[in-house]
Design an enzyme around this catalytic site. Sequence first.
Site, short mmCIF file in Angstrom:
data_model
loop_
_atom_site.label_atom_id
_atom_site.label_comp_id
_atom_site.label_asym_id
_atom_site.label_seq_id
_atom_site.Cartn_x
_atom_site.Cartn_y
_atom_site.Cartn_z
CG ASP A 72 -2.01 -1.02 1.17
OD1 ASP A 72 -1.97 -1.87 0.26
OD2 ASP A 72 -2.89 -1.00 2.05
CD GLU A 100 -8.31 -11.29 9.44
OE1 GLU A 100 -8.10 -11.95 10.47
OE2 GLU A 100 -8.91 -11.74 8.46
CE1 TYR A 133 -2.42 -7.14 10.67
CE2 TYR A 133 -4.70 -7.84 10.41
CZ TYR A 133 -3.66 -7.00 10.06
OH TYR A 133 -3.86 -6.03 9.10
CB SER A 138 -7.48 -4.87 9.29
OG SER A 138 -7.78 -6.16 8.80
P1 NDP Z 1 2.86 -4.92 3.81
O1 NDP Z 1 3.11 -6.09 4.68
O2 NDP Z 1 3.03 -5.06 2.32
O3 NDP Z 1 3.77 -3.69 4.28
C1 NDP Z 1 4.04 -3.45 5.63
C2 NDP Z 1 5.01 -2.29 5.75
O4 NDP Z 1 5.24 -2.04 7.13
C3 NDP Z 1 6.38 -2.52 5.12
O5 NDP Z 1 6.81 -1.32 4.50
C4 NDP Z 1 7.26 -2.83 6.33
O6 NDP Z 1 8.63 -2.50 6.14
C5 NDP Z 1 6.64 -1.89 7.35
N1 NDP Z 1 6.97 -2.22 8.73
C6 NDP Z 1 6.74 -3.40 9.36
N2 NDP Z 1 7.15 -3.32 10.65
C7 NDP Z 1 7.64 -2.08 10.83
C8 NDP Z 1 8.21 -1.39 11.93
N3 NDP Z 1 8.38 -1.98 13.11
N4 NDP Z 1 8.59 -0.10 11.76
C9 NDP Z 1 8.44 0.52 10.57
N5 NDP Z 1 7.94 -0.08 9.48
C10 NDP Z 1 7.54 -1.36 9.61
O7 NDP Z 1 1.35 -4.43 4.14
P2 NDP Z 1 0.26 -3.77 3.17
O8 NDP Z 1 0.89 -2.71 2.38
O9 NDP Z 1 -0.53 -4.84 2.51
O10 NDP Z 1 -0.74 -3.14 4.24
C11 NDP Z 1 -0.56 -1.81 4.73
C12 NDP Z 1 -1.28 -1.66 6.06
O11 NDP Z 1 -2.67 -1.89 5.87
C13 NDP Z 1 -0.85 -2.61 7.17
O12 NDP Z 1 -0.96 -1.92 8.38
C14 NDP Z 1 -1.88 -3.73 7.11
O13 NDP Z 1 -1.99 -4.36 8.37
C15 NDP Z 1 -3.12 -2.93 6.76
N6 NDP Z 1 -4.15 -3.62 6.02
C16 NDP Z 1 -3.86 -4.24 4.84
C17 NDP Z 1 -4.85 -4.83 4.09
C18 NDP Z 1 -4.55 -5.52 2.82
O14 NDP Z 1 -5.43 -6.26 2.34
N7 NDP Z 1 -3.39 -5.30 2.20
C19 NDP Z 1 -6.27 -4.78 4.53
C20 NDP Z 1 -6.46 -4.05 5.78
C21 NDP Z 1 -5.44 -3.49 6.48
P3 NDP Z 1 9.74 -3.56 5.61
O15 NDP Z 1 9.73 -3.42 4.10
O16 NDP Z 1 10.98 -3.07 6.25
O17 NDP Z 1 9.31 -4.93 6.07
P1 GDR Z 2 -5.84 -12.37 5.38
O1 GDR Z 2 -5.06 -12.68 4.02
O2 GDR Z 2 -5.51 -13.32 6.46
O3 GDR Z 2 -7.29 -12.22 5.01
O4 GDR Z 2 -5.22 -10.96 5.79
P2 GDR Z 2 -4.41 -14.02 3.46
O5 GDR Z 2 -4.27 -13.79 1.99
O6 GDR Z 2 -3.19 -14.41 4.21
O7 GDR Z 2 -5.54 -15.14 3.75
C1 GDR Z 2 -6.84 -15.05 3.14
C2 GDR Z 2 -7.58 -16.37 3.34
O8 GDR Z 2 -6.97 -17.39 2.54
C3 GDR Z 2 -6.85 -18.57 3.31
N1 GDR Z 2 -5.77 -19.41 2.77
C4 GDR Z 2 -4.46 -19.10 2.75
N2 GDR Z 2 -3.80 -17.99 3.16
C5 GDR Z 2 -2.46 -17.95 2.97
N3 GDR Z 2 -1.79 -16.83 3.30
N4 GDR Z 2 -1.76 -19.00 2.43
C6 GDR Z 2 -2.38 -20.15 2.03
O9 GDR Z 2 -1.75 -21.08 1.54
C7 GDR Z 2 -3.80 -20.20 2.18
N5 GDR Z 2 -4.74 -21.13 1.88
C8 GDR Z 2 -5.93 -20.65 2.24
C9 GDR Z 2 -6.57 -18.06 4.73
O10 GDR Z 2 -6.82 -19.08 5.68
C10 GDR Z 2 -7.56 -16.90 4.78
O11 GDR Z 2 -8.84 -17.37 5.12
C11 GDR Z 2 -5.00 -9.92 4.84
C12 GDR Z 2 -3.78 -9.11 5.29
O12 GDR Z 2 -3.44 -8.20 4.29
C13 GDR Z 2 -4.08 -8.35 6.57
O13 GDR Z 2 -2.98 -7.48 6.87
C14 GDR Z 2 -5.34 -7.52 6.34
O14 GDR Z 2 -5.66 -6.81 7.51
C15 GDR Z 2 -6.49 -8.43 5.94
O15 GDR Z 2 -6.13 -9.09 4.75
C16 GDR Z 2 -7.77 -7.66 5.68
#
Ligand code: NDP
Ligand code: GDR
Length: 322
Positions: A14, A126, A148, A124
């Site tokens: 993101d 979640e 989480y 989230s």
């Molecule tokens: P990513 O896992 O792709 O990115 C996480 C980022 O957080 C990375 O840049 C990572 O840095 C940084 N980070 C982790 N730990 C620390 C720390 N201790 N200090 C500073 N930076 C840190 O996540 P997404 O981009 O997918 O998601 C963005 C946010 O949105 C997260 O908070 C996630 O929980 C939330 N979210 C995501 C959803 C999704 O579907 N993608 C849905 C709902 C919420 P590094 O590169 O160094 O690891």
């Molecule tokens: P989620 O995403 O837990 O919803 O969190 P993920 O893609 O990990 O899992 C989605 C669903 O798929 C099922 N699943 C598997 N998941 C993974 N990772 N690997 C597998 O092999 C697999 N097989 C089945 C999982 O059980 C689950 O039901 C994401 C993250 O981006 C969070 O940070 C964010 O907050 C939520 O989405 C909204």
Amino acid sequence: MTKRALITGLTGQDGSYLAELLVEKDYEVWGLMRRSSSESTERIDDFIDSVRIVGGDLLDQTSLLDAIEESQPDEVYNLAAQSFVHDSWTEPVYTADVDALGVTRLLEAMRRVKPDARFYQASSSEMFGKVHETPQTEKTPFHPRSPYGVAKIYGYYIAVNYRESYDMHASNGILFNHESPRRGIEFVTRKITDGVARIATGRATELALGNLDSKRDWGFAGDYVEAMWLMLQQDAPDDYVVSTDEAHSVREFCEIAFARVGLDCEEYVVQDPRFMRPAEVDILLGDSSKARRVLGWEPKVSFRELVEMMVDADMERYSTGG
Ligand code: NDP
Ligand code: GDR
């Protein structure tokens, strides 16, 4: 006057899309980056020269105070997190430290240095976990099913609390799953599209997954970062669900992904208990009518377009040797 934004989590999925959007909107974009022994800028390499990097970590209070002092942001987007639900069972304390207390550390730094800056918290779906109603809205009670989810609820409420205690402009985006070709490889969507490309190019013969029946409301990350920005352009801070309002199963995701390269997923997908979770979230389905009405936001990329975009990107990567 040019607006300044500080993004934590710049190097994540993101963070990379949001930074691109804000650069396009002529913001001065600052990104918080923690130290790493290896390169973690892959997702932002194309536009890294347009972004100013400041060192810092959500675990370290002083670094956050310094980052706010140095960047003097008008807007702060807190996207940094330990974001992989599966690993939050093996690292529950660490997850809470970053995803819960980390939010307080950042808000405290803002309160002391730049209290008029606007704040976005990456909350989230979640948090709804074992859902109390379907679809989920801003009023649906929380019932987290993972460390989480528990940590994110703390983050949500501390943002609300700083809004109510100190009159800060702090908003929560309750975002449902959003994906893209930049999604981390451990998340199920990208794991599937990468697996499809590996099988289609002869690099693998099967794809091991966990629960195929769970359902998610999957959208495109590029669409969702626009909603984050819109939230901080409102006069008043508030909390918004952001979703496509459609749910699909992991199995459906597989079917479309394999079909994109002319294969039948039944022949390649195997179930592996290693990818099951101690507590599962069976279905998440959002109701984003508030975001659509108040922010004027809507998703542009459909579920099928998203799956096909991700498969095509992984096929391209392997065909060019990646
Ligand atoms: P990513 O896992 O792709 O990115 C996480 C980022 O957080 C990375 O840049 C990572 O840095 C940084 N980070 C982790 N730990 C620390 C720390 N201790 N200090 C500073 N930076 C840190 O996540 P997404 O981009 O997918 O998601 C963005 C946010 O949105 C997260 O908070 C996630 O929980 C939330 N979210 C995501 C959803 C999704 O579907 N993608 C849905 C709902 C919420 P590094 O590169 O160094 O690891
Ligand atoms: P989620 O995403 O837990 O919803 O969190 P993920 O893609 O990990 O899992 C989605 C669903 O798929 C099922 N699943 C598997 N998941 C993974 N990772 N690997 C597998 O092999 C697999 N097989 C089945 C999982 O059980 C689950 O039901 C994401 C993250 O981006 C969070 O940070 C964010 O907050 C939520 O989405 C909204």
